[in-house]
Design a protein around this motif. Structure first.
Motif, short mmCIF file in Angstrom:
data_model
loop_
_atom_site.label_atom_id
_atom_site.label_comp_id
_atom_site.label_asym_id
_atom_site.label_seq_id
_atom_site.Cartn_x
_atom_site.Cartn_y
_atom_site.Cartn_z
N ALA A 1 1.73 10.87 -18.20
CA ALA A 1 0.76 9.83 -17.51
C ALA A 1 1.52 8.96 -18.55
CB ALA A 1 -0.10 10.22 -17.69
N ASN A 2 1.51 8.82 -19.58
CA ASN A 2 1.97 7.59 -20.39
C ASN A 2 3.43 7.58 -20.30
OD1 ASN A 2 -0.76 6.84 -21.32
ND2 ASN A 2 -0.56 7.68 -23.26
N VAL A 3 3.78 8.82 -20.25
CA VAL A 3 5.66 8.38 -20.33
C VAL A 3 5.81 8.31 -18.68
CG1 VAL A 3 7.55 10.14 -19.96
CG2 VAL A 3 6.37 10.24 -21.93
N GLN A 4 5.19 8.68 -18.03
CA GLN A 4 5.60 8.34 -16.46
C GLN A 4 4.60 6.76 -16.14
OE1 GLN A 4 6.39 9.98 -14.32
NE2 GLN A 4 6.38 9.52 -12.79
N THR A 5 4.64 6.52 -16.59
CA THR A 5 3.69 4.51 -16.20
C THR A 5 5.67 4.23 -16.66
OG1 THR A 5 2.59 4.34 -18.17
CG2 THR A 5 0.98 5.42 -15.74
N SER B 1 0.61 -1.16 0.41
CA SER B 1 0.43 -0.20 0.26
C SER B 1 1.23 1.70 0.07
CB SER B 1 -0.32 0.37 0.97
OG SER B 1 0.02 0.27 2.16
N LYS B 2 1.87 1.46 0.31
CA LYS B 2 2.92 2.07 0.77
C LYS B 2 3.25 2.60 -0.34
CE LYS B 2 6.78 4.64 3.04
NZ LYS B 2 7.18 4.82 1.91
N CYS B 3 4.51 1.88 -1.47
CA CYS B 3 4.77 1.55 -2.34
C CYS B 3 3.77 1.91 -3.82
CB CYS B 3 5.09 0.76 -2.84
SG CYS B 3 6.85 0.19 -2.26
N TYR B 4 2.71 2.11 -3.35
CA TYR B 4 1.65 1.78 -4.26
C TYR B 4 0.76 3.63 -4.48
CZ TYR B 4 -3.32 1.55 -7.38
OH TYR B 4 -3.70 2.38 -7.60
N LYS B 5 0.26 4.35 -3.10
CA LYS B 5 0.26 5.30 -2.62
C LYS B 5 1.43 6.72 -2.95
CE LYS B 5 -2.52 4.56 1.26
NZ LYS B 5 -2.44 4.78 2.99
N ASP B 6 2.27 6.00 -3.07
CA ASP B 6 3.97 7.13 -3.86
C ASP B 6 4.52 6.97 -5.17
OD1 ASP B 6 4.98 7.22 -0.58
OD2 ASP B 6 6.17 5.18 -0.97
N LEU B 7 3.82 5.93 -5.98
CA LEU B 7 3.66 5.42 -7.58
C LEU B 7 2.22 6.63 -7.53
CD1 LEU B 7 4.08 4.16 -9.90
CD2 LEU B 7 1.87 2.86 -9.10
N ILE B 8 1.22 6.31 -6.70
CA ILE B 8 0.24 7.10 -7.46
C ILE B 8 0.44 9.15 -7.03
CG2 ILE B 8 -2.61 7.62 -6.47
CD1 ILE B 8 -2.23 5.27 -8.51
N LEU B 9 1.33 9.16 -6.29
CA LEU B 9 1.26 10.34 -5.72
C LEU B 9 3.08 11.75 -6.26
CD1 LEU B 9 1.39 13.37 -3.94
CD2 LEU B 9 3.57 11.48 -2.56
N LYS B 10 3.65 10.13 -7.36
CA LYS B 10 4.21 10.76 -8.80
C LYS B 10 3.87 10.93 -9.86
CE LYS B 10 8.45 8.87 -5.84
NZ LYS B 10 9.75 7.55 -6.13
N GLN B 11 3.01 10.06 -9.73
CA GLN B 11 2.48 10.43 -10.85
C GLN B 11 1.59 11.70 -11.24
OE1 GLN B 11 -0.07 6.16 -11.81
NE2 GLN B 11 1.58 5.42 -12.37
#
Length: 172
Positions: free
Chosen positions: A76-80, A35-45
């Protein structure tokens, strides 16, 4: 056989570790991240989207919504793609946060009574005039308060009790 008929897949044999190798368990709902890594990923996106849209506004100087939406989608595509490669770098966002951290914070002195300059700490009383007072000067007559309580009370009563007028009756 039951899994083939319903189209469901059996659960994995054991728990899945986070893709980022942080040591916690991930879930399929979070792209095999904890959950922590996923929240960090969403925040960075989200930060990448904001940075891309602000850069686009600066470069083009235009404010048309359709162009901005396509730029944000491309960002967003570049970020993913960067997330999949596990190499995310956002120098523009890091520089702005370091600039804010570089500004010195103003340190407040100890809370003191505005009349006698006695330290009040957490037990100070804030008056409607905006000053802080000790227990003996907290009343408005003890510190010559410039706040007009009479006018404030009149306004509060007038606001709470609007004038109600009945409709006029027709005479017979």
């Amino acid at each position: 056989m039951e899994h083939d008929e319903t189209g469901c897949q059996p659960p994995p044999e054991g728990p899945i570790l986070c893709v980022n190798n942080c040591g916690f368990f991930g879930s399929a709902a979070n792209m095999n991240m904890c959950s922590k890594c996923y929240k960090d990923l969403i925040l960075k996106q989200e930060q990448a989207k904001l940075a891309a849209s602000s850069i686009e506004n600066i470069v083009n100087g235009s404010s048309s919504g359709n162009e901005q939406e396509s730029v944000v989608a491309d960002a967003a595509n570049v970020q993913t793609d960067l997330v999949e490669a596990k190499a995310i770098s956002l120098p523009s966002i890091n520089t702005s946060s370091s600039a804010e951290a570089a500004e010195p914070k103003t340190k407040e002195g100890p809370n003191r009574c505005s009349t006698c300059k006695k330290r009040v700490g957490l037990t100070g009383f804030k008056c409607r005039c905006g000053d802080l007072f000790c227990g003996s000067h907290r009343y408005s007559d003890k510190h010559d308060c410039p706040f007009d309580y009479r006018t404030a009370a009149r306004d509060a009563i007038a606001k709470a009790n609007p004038v109600v007028k009945a409709e006029k009756l027709d005479r017979i």
